[in-house]
Design an enzyme around this catalytic site. Structure first.
Site, PDB file in Angstrom:
ATOM      1  N   GLU A 185       1.559  -0.097  -4.859  1.00 45.49           N
ATOM      2  CA  GLU A 185       0.685   1.023  -5.156  1.00 45.49           C
ATOM      3  C   GLU A 185       1.549   2.269  -5.036  1.00 45.49           C
ATOM      4  O   GLU A 185       1.975   2.642  -3.942  1.00 45.49           O
ATOM      5  CB  GLU A 185      -0.487   1.122  -4.183  1.00 45.49           C
ATOM      6  CG  GLU A 185      -1.411   2.290  -4.531  1.00 45.49           C
ATOM      7  CD  GLU A 185      -2.248   2.783  -3.366  1.00 45.49           C
ATOM      8  OE1 GLU A 185      -3.206   3.537  -3.612  1.00 45.49           O
ATOM      9  OE2 GLU A 185      -1.949   2.428  -2.209  1.00 45.49           O
ATOM     10  N   ASP A 187       0.816  -1.210   0.000  1.00 42.75           N
ATOM     11  CA  ASP A 187       0.000   0.000   0.000  1.00 42.75           C
ATOM     12  C   ASP A 187       0.853   1.265   0.000  1.00 42.75           C
ATOM     13  O   ASP A 187       1.795   1.388   0.783  1.00 42.75           O
ATOM     14  CB  ASP A 187      -0.909  -0.011   1.233  1.00 42.75           C
ATOM     15  CG  ASP A 187      -1.788   1.214   1.325  1.00 42.75           C
ATOM     16  OD1 ASP A 187      -2.653   1.390   0.446  1.00 42.75           O
ATOM     17  OD2 ASP A 187      -1.603   2.004   2.268  1.00 42.75           O
TER      18      ASP A 187
END
Length: 610
Positions: free
Chosen positions: A279, A242
């Site tokens: 990401e 993330d």
């Protein structure tokens, strides 16, 4: 007897509480403390504290993140996936799901019951949103504070192992979403143990993780060991990392490079592919460049630019960060270059953004693309899916552009049947003040996007969570003979697209130079050339003539029973439609697309049976 070890360099004295009894711990050098004992429930008392804290590396938290930890033996599971050899990312289709809203029960065991749906759909890997322990009963998962523990309401670590085993039995890889850039606001006791956070730095979610400051070596080890735990002890096939742009690391070797090096070593040891997907908001191709080419060695990264270009094309929405993607040429740029912002001006950021990808040397599958995902749906004011504002033709176009792109496509749960349920931002913070702050913060976030704050649901309202659960009655009507709906039509369309992707090698060709796009801004048409195949898109409200000739493999007009040709000379595209044409006119793959691509479905069924 179990050895208990904890890193607590800030402590002058440590005590182990084990099944109600207390045992002094021994300093073991480097800030580590050890003790041995026989028991299950345990916690640590730091210096003169009288309330035990959970283990930072706790594998199980049966009473929540403020309670005692419980001993868990990951080797006790009787794994059944001995023949599992893994799945490479190249050529794969991913499916993102949130355990709490994927099924009515919201557990790992209930998710197992829906895995056959994914197999029939044709996906290769399940990407699971974060499952680490957080405070409260339900959450997106990005408020986790105990990274080594599986949230108890999902079923805990035993259920997680059963879930991975069940996925592998069906040929599905598992990619676990992990969050290393911040910790949640409740239950984070790490700063009491040691310098896990960098107080002088902050990101959107609070203090940054200490990756390059004093004593940062053990903090980095804490992260890398966690990643290896998922891949080794839980047999996970990959990790989605993330918001890696929030990992501030000024060391000579970035954490991501160090992580990739150790994951590659583990992959060599276990004999199966292990994938890392970042990401990243940086649009920096060094993220996905191999280490031998002076990159980080991360396998792949998400491309928000692709989502923005497709979203604007089918919806017409151009507020906020969508503004730069208004021209249809944005679609051409993302298909041919991978990034839209590649050293170009970003009006939303107010600066030049990104760096070009080396198209000649970078395989297209290193970019993971989607027309919907948890962020792009859940971070909208009302959590509305594309189906809430886009017509059926637009949905069919978005699906075709994503699944037939040269990149690695990812679906968001329920997208494949145009789910009518929203997916909203939800929390269950037990602390009232934290709940209020979260709700107020959400409203403030939407100011730049121009969305109406009046439609923002209260994240703390249990109904916000309940209405975000999928309705499995939509794709699978209960009564035989029920009329066909948009949900059943879209599910068939997605199956056809994935099946076609499997059948035609042009659609998994990794060369970024093999895709060419023609755009007619005035006519609102887009032609994506992939070898002899052309994905012909008409975004206009009226029909559009083309000079395309060939065999029609798929036609979105068939979704609503329209009579469509199997061969075309100077093909006319209906309004808001997409047609896949083989301009080389090879041996027929389908006999009639008007019947819904039955031949493709049959070929896919045969593959599943094998």
């Amino acid at each position: 007897m179990t050895e208990f070890r904890v890193w607590a360099p800030r402590a002058t004295r440590m005590t182990l509480q084990l099944d109600g009894t207390r045992h002094p711990m021994t300093a073991d050098g480097g800030g580590w403390w050890t003790a041995t004992g026989d028991g299950r429930e345990y916690g640590y008392l730091i210096d003169d504290a009288d309330t035990p804290r959970p283990d930072p590396r706790s594998r199980r938290q049966p009473d929540g993140v403020h309670g005692l930890s419980r001993v868990f033996d990951p080797g006790a599971h009787d794994w059944q996936d001995h023949g599992w050899t893994g799945r490479q990312l190249s050529g794969a289709v991913l499916y993102e799901l949130h355990l709490g809203t994927f099924t009515p029960d919201g557990t790992l065991d209930s998710a197992i019951e829906r895995l056959d749906h994914l197999v029939e759909l044709g996906v290769d890997a399940v990407e699971v949103l974060p499952v680490n322990a957080f405070n409260g009963t339900h959450n997106w998962g990005y408020d986790g504070v105990l990274w080594y523990a599986v949230h108890e309401a999902y079923g805990g670590p035993d259920a997680y192992q059963r879930f991975v085993d069940a996925c592998h039995a069906r040929g599905l890889a598992v990619i676990q979403d992990v969050v290393y850039n911040h910790l949640g606001p409740s239950g984070n006791y790490l700063p009491e143990y040691g310098p896990y956070l960098h107080d002088a730095r902050a990101n959107t979610w609070g203090a940054s993780v200490n990756l390059d400051g004093h004593d940062s070596g053990e903090v980095r080890r804490f992260i890398i060991d966690n990643a290896l735990m998922w891949l080794r002890d839980f047999h996970v096939d990959g990790l989605r990392l993330d918001a890696v742009h929030a990992l501030v690391d000024h060391g000579a070797v970035h954490l991501l490079e160090e992580l990739a090096t150790e994951v590659d070593a583990l992959s060599a040891h276990v004999g199966r592919p292990l994938t890392l997907i970042a990401e990243s908001d940086l649009n920096d191709p060094r993220m996905i460049r191999p280490r031998e080419a002076h990159g980080t060695g991360i396998t792949a990264q998400w491309s928000d630019d692709f989502h923005h270009a497709v979203h604007v094309a089918v919806s017409g929405e151009t507020v906020g960060y969508y503004a730069d993607f208004a021209p249809l040429t944005a679609l051409r740029d993302v298909f041919e270059r991978g990034f839209f912002h590649a050293g170009t001006w970003s009006s939303f950021r107010g600066r030049v953004h990104g760096r070009p990808i080396d198209r000649e040397r970078t395989p297209a599958w290193r970019l993971v693309v989607f027309d919907q995902d948890h962020d792009q749906v859940g971070n909208r004011a009302a959590g509305d899916r594309l189906a809430a504002s886009v017509d059926e033709g637009g949905l069919a176009i978005a699906a075709a552009l994503t699944l037939l792109s040269p990149f690695t496509p990812m679906l968001f749960m329920g997208e494949e049947w145009a789910a009518s349920t929203p997916w909203q931002f939800f929390t269950s913070h037990p602390e009232p003040e934290l709940g209020r702050a979260t709700a107020e913060g959400r409203i403030a976030e939407f100011a730049r996007m121009g969305w109406d704050p009046a439609v923002v649901p209260d994240p703390q309202d249990p109904e916000t969570f309940r209405r975000s659960k999928l309705d499995w009655g939509e794709p699978y009507p209960h009564a035989e003979g029920d009329a066909e709906t948009i949900h059943t039509r879209m599910l068939r369309w997605y199956r056809q697209l994935i099946a076609l992707r499997r059948l035609r090698p042009e659609l998994t060709d990794p060369s970024m130079l093999a895709t060419h796009v023609e755009v007619d801004e005035a006519a609102r048409t887009v032609l994506v050339h992939r070898g002899s195949l052309v994905i012909a898109v008409n975004l206009a409200p009226a029909g559009a003539a083309t000079t395309l000739r060939g065999r029609v493999l798929l036609h979105s007009g068939a979704l609503e029973g329209d009579a469509v040709p199997t061969e075309a000379e100077a093909l006319v595209l209906p309004a808001r439609s997409v047609v896949v044409v083989d301009t080389a006119v090879p041996v027929s793959i389908v006999e009639s697309t008007a019947t819904g691509g039955q031949r493709i479905d049959q070929r896919m069924d045969q593959r599943i049976e094998k």
